[in-house]
Design an enzyme around this catalytic site. Structure first.
Site, PDB file in Angstrom:
ATOM      1  N   CYS A  97       0.858  -1.178   0.000  1.00  0.00           N
ATOM      2  CA  CYS A  97       0.000   0.000   0.000  1.00  0.00           C
ATOM      3  C   CYS A  97       0.893   1.226   0.000  1.00  0.00           C
ATOM      4  O   CYS A  97       1.415   1.644   1.026  1.00  0.00           O
ATOM      5  CB  CYS A  97      -0.901   0.008   1.240  1.00  0.00           C
ATOM      6  SG  CYS A  97      -1.945   1.466   1.343  1.00  0.00           S
ATOM      7  N   LEU A  98       1.126   1.739  -1.190  1.00  0.00           N
ATOM      8  CA  LEU A  98       2.001   2.896  -1.323  1.00  0.00           C
ATOM      9  C   LEU A  98       1.354   3.843  -2.319  1.00  0.00           C
ATOM     10  O   LEU A  98       1.042   3.456  -3.449  1.00  0.00           O
ATOM     11  CB  LEU A  98       3.386   2.447  -1.792  1.00  0.00           C
ATOM     12  CG  LEU A  98       4.454   3.520  -1.948  1.00  0.00           C
ATOM     13  CD1 LEU A  98       4.686   4.254  -0.629  1.00  0.00           C
ATOM     14  CD2 LEU A  98       5.754   2.921  -2.431  1.00  0.00           C
TER      15      LEU A  98
END
Lengths: 158, 353
Positions: A97-98
């Site tokens: 999750c970036l």
């Protein structure tokens, strides 16, 4: 006909860019990150990230897969951890999750900046929106976290 | 769409094909271009691009040597007459002279289109003899056409004003630049003959062929690829010619401040820090690209990538802010945007005329 032409231009654009990136990456000699195309498909890369010093991930090495779309610089690649990574923003199957790999993607990013971003994400997780709740909770206790990282790193298949 | 893909193609593809394609397209468009100024611009742009594929490369180089060329022509060139093509490498004097007009007018005269198309076609039939030189001389034909049209039409006062400004700028620059007269005649023909190779080099690895020569030019003329090629054959000359070229390289900037950008404010800040290759596709930025600054944040990219981004999220890769509306609207009105790059420069002219 023209569509084909246009498509080939777009394709060549991403191809050309990936080739250039590969060359630049190999010349750059960044410590702690590396990436190389998988066999003969330049749209699938394998990357490695080594945990930065003075973080709980120090000395651990993580393999990632990068899959580039045909319109690559304009769309982000899909990046996944292939090594199990105990991290608040990485889920158990390796999804990351970036923001820059999603809505904050800019075509000005490249493989190098992606890998560097992930490397810095390792040491500075975003606890507020975790994919791995256990890791997020444990993050406050860095010693225990380090032990957990080492334990999972030595026995990859948890 | 059609013009889109062609334009995009002409950015990347081989120059010879482009000439044919773009000429066909420009012929088709002649009827329409009489009506819309934008259409004219578009055609002009494509023509510019197609010739530019061969010629653009040395346009910048030629811009370096504009002054020198002219002087050189007057001083040393026995056959500098416009119509003459004495064959072989000797015609670069006249060609570059034309280019000079071409680039000037191109930058500040959107309404010279019809004549340029006519001129190029006309002269194309006249000079079907040789490939590269005929295309160059056809540009010469269109240039003279431009000039007369501009004078007769009188539709665009700015043209004349700018033209005078150019003349002034050139005259002003002529004197200080005299010391470096020797090298231009050498490397311009080389750049010309080398430009077909350059496309292949650029596609292989833009960073490689170019970087060697970049450090000096990166700041001023990012698109130094032509120069890089020009130097390659005579490496022995490099130490001497490099400082000269660096001086010349500063010339087009000062020129462009005067006429190329026509007083568009951002042009001043932009020229200084332009990158040498597009950060998106890593292709070399050509002369048009380097004068294109789509976002106030200063992030530069090539026109092709800019167009792609406009089609999608339309946000600047550098700052993630949406691109200004003006280019987008204009682009929508002009064949889906093959012209975007042109607009920032010429928008003041469009509104004026």
């Amino acid at each position: 006909m023209f569509l084909t032409l246009l498509f080939s231009c777009v394709f060549n654009c991403s191809l050309n860019r990936l080739q250039s990136e590969l060359m630049a990456l190999m010349m750059s000699g960044d410590s702690g990150i590396s990436a190389f195309p998988e066999e003969d498909n330049i749209f699938c890369w394998k990357g490695t990230i080594i945990g930065s010093k003075d973080t709980v991930f120090e000395g651990t090495e993580y393999r990632l897969s990068l899959t580039f779309p045909n319109d690559y610089p304009f769309k982000p690649p899909k990046v996944k951890f292939e090594t199990l990574c105990f991290h608040p923003n990485v889920d158990l199957v390796g999804n990351i999750c970036l923001d820059i790999l999603q809505d904050k993607w800019s075509s000005a990013y490249d493989v190098r900046t992606i890998l560097l971003s992930i490397q810095s994400l390792l040491g500075e997780p975003n606890i507020s929106s975790p994919l791995n709740n256990q890791a997020a909770q444990l993050w406050s206790n860095q010693d225990d976290y380090r032990k957990m990282v080492e334990k999972l790193y030595k026995s990859p298949k948890a | 769409m059609v013009s889109d893909s062609i334009t995009s193609a002409s950015i990347h593809a081989a120059p010879n094909n482009n000439n044919n394609n773009a000429r066909d397209v420009s012929k088709k468009k002649r009827a329409r271009s009489a009506k819309l100024k934008q259409c004219k611009l578009d055609v002009r742009r494509e023509q510019w691009l197609s010739q530019g594929a061969v010629k653009n490369k040395d346009v910048k180089a030629e811009q370096n040597g504009v002054v020198e060329e002219r002087k050189d022509r007057n001083n040393h060139r026995p056959f500098g007459n416009l119509g003459m093509r004495p064959g072989g490498g000797e015609n670069d004097g006249s060609i570059h002279h034309h280019h000079h007009h071409d680039s000037d007018l191109d930058s500040n005269s959107p309404n010279s289109l019809t004549s340029s198309v006519l001129g190029s076609n006309y002269s194309e039939t006249n000079f079907t003899g040789s490939s590269s030189s005929s295309s160059s001389s056809s540009s010469g034909g269109c240039c003279s056409g431009n000039i007369t049209e501009d004078d007769e039409g009188g539709g665009d006062d700015g043209c004349l004003d700018d033209w005078e400004a150019v003349a002034d700028a050139l005259a002003a620059n002529e004197k200080p630049k005299n010391p470096c007269l020797e090298s231009p005649p050498e490397h311009d023909p080389i750049a010309q003959s080398g430009s077909p190779q350059e496309t292949t080099i650029g596609s292989d690895g833009p960073n490689f062929g170019v970087e060697n020569s970049k450090p000096q030019c990166a700041r001023t003329i990012p698109k130094a690829s032509g120069n890089g090629l020009a130097w390659r054959p005579d490496d022995a000359f490099r130490p001497q010619s490099l400082p000269n070229l660096a001086k010349q390289v500063s010339l087009p900037n000062s020129n462009r401040k005067h006429y190329g950008c026509g007083g568009v404010p951002w042009a001043y800040s932009g020229v200084v820090s332009a990158p040498s290759s597009c950060p998106i596709c890593y292709e070399d930025l050509d002369f048009t690209d380097t004068s294109f600054l789509p976002c106030l944040c200063g992030f530069r990219l090539c026109l092709f990538c800019h167009k792609r981004i406009l089609e999608e999220d339309s946000r600047c890769p550098g700052c993630r802010k949406p691109y200004e509306h003006e280019p987008v609207e204009a682009e929508a009105s002009v064949h889906g945007g093959s012209l975007t790059f042109r607009l920032p420069r010429s928008c003041s002219l469009i509104t004026r005329s």
